[in-house]
Design a protein around this motif. Structure first.
Motif, short mmCIF file in Angstrom:
data_model
loop_
_atom_site.label_atom_id
_atom_site.label_comp_id
_atom_site.label_asym_id
_atom_site.label_seq_id
_atom_site.Cartn_x
_atom_site.Cartn_y
_atom_site.Cartn_z
N GLU A 24 0.83 -1.19 0.00
CA GLU A 24 0.00 0.00 0.00
C GLU A 24 0.88 1.25 0.00
OE1 GLU A 24 -3.37 2.17 2.75
OE2 GLU A 24 -2.58 0.25 3.37
N ARG A 25 0.42 2.27 -0.68
CA ARG A 25 1.15 3.52 -0.76
C ARG A 25 1.24 4.18 0.61
NH1 ARG A 25 -1.76 7.50 -3.73
NH2 ARG A 25 -1.06 9.33 -2.66
N LEU A 26 2.43 4.62 0.98
CA LEU A 26 2.63 5.32 2.23
C LEU A 26 2.30 6.80 2.03
CD1 LEU A 26 6.03 3.79 3.40
CD2 LEU A 26 3.72 3.01 3.91
N GLU A 27 1.57 7.37 2.99
CA GLU A 27 1.18 8.77 2.90
C GLU A 27 1.37 9.45 4.25
OE1 GLU A 27 -2.74 9.45 1.30
OE2 GLU A 27 -2.60 7.63 0.08
N ASN A 28 1.57 10.75 4.21
CA ASN A 28 1.67 11.56 5.42
C ASN A 28 0.23 11.92 5.84
OD1 ASN A 28 2.22 13.38 7.46
ND2 ASN A 28 3.57 14.66 6.23
N ARG A 29 -0.45 10.96 6.41
CA ARG A 29 -1.88 11.07 6.71
C ARG A 29 -2.17 12.08 7.82
NH1 ARG A 29 -4.02 6.67 3.87
NH2 ARG A 29 -2.37 5.25 3.22
N GLY A 30 -1.22 12.34 8.70
CA GLY A 30 -1.42 13.31 9.78
C GLY A 30 -0.93 14.70 9.42
N HIS A 31 -0.39 14.84 8.20
CA HIS A 31 0.14 16.13 7.73
C HIS A 31 1.20 16.69 8.68
CE1 HIS A 31 -2.98 15.90 4.72
NE2 HIS A 31 -3.85 15.71 5.69
N ASP A 32 2.02 15.78 9.21
CA ASP A 32 3.12 16.19 10.08
C ASP A 32 4.20 16.86 9.23
OD1 ASP A 32 1.95 14.92 12.39
OD2 ASP A 32 2.62 13.00 11.56
N PRO A 33 4.79 17.96 9.70
CA PRO A 33 5.86 18.60 8.93
C PRO A 33 7.00 17.60 8.68
CG PRO A 33 5.10 20.05 10.67
CD PRO A 33 4.45 18.72 10.91
N PHE A 34 7.42 17.52 7.42
CA PHE A 34 8.48 16.60 7.01
C PHE A 34 9.22 17.27 5.86
CE2 PHE A 34 9.72 12.97 4.17
CZ PHE A 34 10.69 12.41 5.00
N PHE A 35 10.54 17.46 6.01
CA PHE A 35 11.30 18.15 4.98
C PHE A 35 12.77 17.77 5.04
CE2 PHE A 35 10.48 20.72 8.71
CZ PHE A 35 11.71 21.23 9.08
N GLN A 36 13.42 17.87 3.88
CA GLN A 36 14.85 17.58 3.80
C GLN A 36 15.61 18.86 4.10
OE1 GLN A 36 16.14 15.74 0.13
NE2 GLN A 36 18.14 15.23 0.98
N ILE A 37 16.70 18.74 4.90
CA ILE A 37 17.46 19.92 5.28
C ILE A 37 18.87 19.95 4.70
CG2 ILE A 37 16.12 20.30 7.37
CD1 ILE A 37 18.48 19.06 8.98
N SER A 38 19.36 18.82 4.19
CA SER A 38 20.69 18.79 3.58
C SER A 38 20.77 17.62 2.61
CB SER A 38 21.79 18.68 4.65
OG SER A 38 21.63 17.50 5.42
N ALA A 39 21.74 17.70 1.69
CA ALA A 39 21.86 16.65 0.67
C ALA A 39 23.31 16.49 0.20
CB ALA A 39 20.95 16.96 -0.51
#
Length: 167
Positions: A24-39
């Motif tokens: 099943e596709r994983l989703e951010n169902r709770g709309h919790d902040p999630f972001f990349q900060i470095s690469a």
């Protein structure tokens, strides 16, 4: 095509991923902040972060409700739900990282993602062997309204990381 056959075909299309064992596709169902900060580190596997399956989401729902409001009930929070802080904490985290770019620039030599979840800051990703882990996590602990900072960091990007992967 008859209505009966259309219904059967529709049902088979709907359940075929389950029958075939497709994930099943994983989703951010709770709309919790999630972001990349470095690469800076190549081949660092992306964490699942707050993305979960529907089944996982349903199993978490009671905990999210109960744990989300306990700090309010205990008189430790100004807002009635710990999740109400998360967008503000995410903004403060970004500001803190900008400040750390001049005072602790070594943090940028990493590949990291941040999840903010019920006043916790979860930092996941890859770092170098000489990455200032303790200093970085302590500095991130200074983010306003954050209750805790958790680091799930790997200095071996080719090995299995200490966090669930996004796939």
């Amino acid at each position: 095509m008859s209505i009966f056959i259309q219904c059967i075909v529709g049902m088979l299309v709907a359940v075929s991923p389950l029958l075939l064992g497709a994930q099943e596709r994983l989703e951010n169902r709770g709309h919790d902040p999630f972001f990349q900060i470095s690469a800076a580190i190549k081949n660092c596997p992306e964490p699942a972060g707050p993305r979960v399956s529907h089944e996982e989401w349903m199993s978490q729902s009671h905990h999210r409700i109960e744990h989300g409001n306990h700090c309010w009930i205990e008189g430790r929070c100004r807002l009635p739900n710990a999740f109400d802080y998360d967008d503000e904490i995410a903004d403060a985290t970004r500001r803190r990282l900008e400040w750390l770019s001049s005072t602790l620039p070594a943090w940028k030599q990493s590949t990291l993602w941040v999840t903010v979840y019920q006043r916790w800051i979860l930092i996941q990703g890859c770092v170098t062997g000489d990455f200032p882990r303790d200093k970085f996590l302590a500095e991130m602990g200074e983010v306003a309204d954050a209750e805790r900072v958790v680091g799930e960091l790997s200095d071996h990007p080719g090995q299995k990381p200490p966090y669930a992967l996004f796939h």
